[in-house]
Design a protein around this motif. Structure first.
Motif, short mmCIF file in Angstrom:
data_model
loop_
_atom_site.label_atom_id
_atom_site.label_comp_id
_atom_site.label_asym_id
_atom_site.label_seq_id
_atom_site.Cartn_x
_atom_site.Cartn_y
_atom_site.Cartn_z
N LEU A 115 -38.21 5.19 -29.31
CA LEU A 115 -39.11 6.06 -30.08
C LEU A 115 -39.71 7.16 -29.19
CD1 LEU A 115 -40.60 6.68 -32.73
CD2 LEU A 115 -42.37 5.06 -32.00
N GLY B 267 -37.70 -0.80 -28.55
CA GLY B 267 -38.20 0.02 -29.66
C GLY B 267 -39.12 1.12 -29.18
N GLY B 268 -40.07 0.77 -28.31
CA GLY B 268 -40.98 1.78 -27.79
C GLY B 268 -40.25 2.83 -26.97
N SER C 57 -38.30 -6.29 -27.90
CA SER C 57 -38.31 -5.20 -28.88
C SER C 57 -39.37 -4.15 -28.58
CB SER C 57 -38.50 -5.75 -30.30
OG SER C 57 -39.76 -6.38 -30.43
N ASP C 58 -40.42 -4.54 -27.85
CA ASP C 58 -41.44 -3.57 -27.47
C ASP C 58 -40.86 -2.55 -26.48
OD1 ASP C 58 -43.40 -4.89 -28.98
OD2 ASP C 58 -43.80 -6.28 -27.34
N SER D 203 -46.46 4.37 -30.32
CA SER D 203 -46.21 5.40 -31.33
C SER D 203 -47.05 6.64 -31.06
CB SER D 203 -46.51 4.86 -32.73
OG SER D 203 -45.72 3.74 -33.02
N VAL E 155 -47.61 -1.58 -30.58
CA VAL E 155 -46.81 -0.68 -31.42
C VAL E 155 -47.57 0.63 -31.68
CG1 VAL E 155 -45.68 -0.39 -33.66
CG2 VAL E 155 -45.57 -2.60 -32.49
N PHE F 105 -44.66 3.20 -38.19
CA PHE F 105 -45.06 2.08 -37.33
C PHE F 105 -46.58 1.90 -37.25
CE2 PHE F 105 -41.11 4.05 -35.84
CZ PHE F 105 -40.24 2.98 -35.99
N GLU G 131 -48.45 -1.66 -37.59
CA GLU G 131 -47.43 -2.71 -37.51
C GLU G 131 -47.66 -3.54 -36.24
OE1 GLU G 131 -45.08 -3.49 -39.68
OE2 GLU G 131 -45.61 -1.88 -41.06
N VAL H 222 -36.66 1.69 -36.15
CA VAL H 222 -36.61 2.39 -34.87
C VAL H 222 -35.31 3.16 -34.72
CG1 VAL H 222 -36.45 2.08 -32.36
CG2 VAL H 222 -38.19 0.84 -33.65
N TYR I 249 -45.19 -5.51 -34.85
CA TYR I 249 -43.95 -5.52 -34.08
C TYR I 249 -43.06 -4.36 -34.53
CZ TYR I 249 -45.32 -10.26 -32.79
OH TYR I 249 -46.00 -11.35 -32.30
N PHE I 250 -42.21 -3.92 -33.64
CA PHE I 250 -41.26 -2.87 -33.99
C PHE I 250 -40.16 -3.44 -34.88
CE2 PHE I 250 -42.87 -0.62 -30.18
CZ PHE I 250 -43.06 0.64 -30.74
#
Length: 242
Positions: free
Chosen positions: A137, A133-134, A129-130, A48, A44, A204, A207, A215, A209-210
């Motif tokens: 973002l 979410g990544g 989610s990586d 970010s 995360v 983030f 963190e 997100v 996890y996202f």
């Protein structure tokens, strides 16, 4: 739709032939190489931080793209499309394509290095989610940076050095916004006009996890700033003729 697709392909050829994509790509790969050279890496946090770097790199790309196409060619293309708004929309869509490409690179590179290292580079196993979410973002940071780079167009700010200086200043403020407001609280009433890159990325920090809710909120917020800058660019260029 066909005309827009042809225009985007034309802009792609122009940009690739200009060679102005080489240095930003080298810088991006260099940054990713340094970030993922020492294990273990927090997923995360690294994604970010990549968003911040890509905001700066895309602002650079947005600024350098202004000199790729000669003014005469722009005028011809606008005449062919019969709409200046449609022409500038094609530029924005092309910028989004570049953002999608660098987002893909920024996610594929660490995954590739992780697999090559025997799955010891990243601090934990990757989950859906990586990637989602990544990706969201990083894309939002990239798009906002690209639009910030294109805002002070050479036709709007005739002095090239002034335009570069303003772009650099806005980019720096966006990256340092949190720190400036922390030291000078009154600046929050002024710096709300600057893209909140540092704010969103700070959500983030540390963190594991996202949080997909955060997100999506950050993605929408940055996208709004990017769209507003895109609209400002289009309307300014429509007013300032060739």
């Amino acid at each position: 739709m066909r005309a827009i697709c042809e225009m985007i392909r034309y802009q792609y050829r122009q940009y690739m032939m200009s060679g102005k994509c080489v240095m930003p790509l080298i810088v991006l790969l260099g940054i990713l190489g340094m970030m993922y050279s020492v294990a273990p890496v927090e997923i995360v946090d690294s994604f970010s931080i990549t968003g911040i770097f890509l905001f700066v790199i895309m602002a650079w790309i947005g600024k350098t793209m202004q000199g790729v196409e000669p003014e005469v060619s722009e005028q011809v293309m606008i005449l062919r499309l019969k709409s200046d708004r449609k022409y500038y929309l094609c530029q924005i869509i092309f910028m989004m394509c570049i953002c999608a490409a660098v987002t893909g690179i920024s996610i594929v590179v660490p995954v590739f290095i992780h697999m090559r290292s025997g799955n010891v580079l990243l601090s934990r196993q990757l989950i859906w989610s990586d990637f989602v979410g990544g990706g969201l973002l990083i894309f939002a940071c990239s798009f906002t940076g690209g639009m910030a780079g294109e805002l002070f167009h050479i036709r709007v700010i005739k002095n090239r050095n002034l335009g570069i200086g303003l772009t650099f200043f806005i980019t720096l403020l966006a990256v340092c916004r949190n720190g400036v407001i922390a030291d000078y609280a009154f600046m929050k009433y002024i710096l709300w006009v600057v893209p909140p890159i540092s704010d969103v990325v700070s959500w983030f920090t540390n963190e594991s996890y996202f949080n997909m809710g955060e997100v999506i909120r950050g993605f929408i917020l940055l996208l709004i700033y990017g769209v507003v800058m895109a609209v400002m660019k289009v309307e300014l260029l429509r007013r300032v003729k060739f």
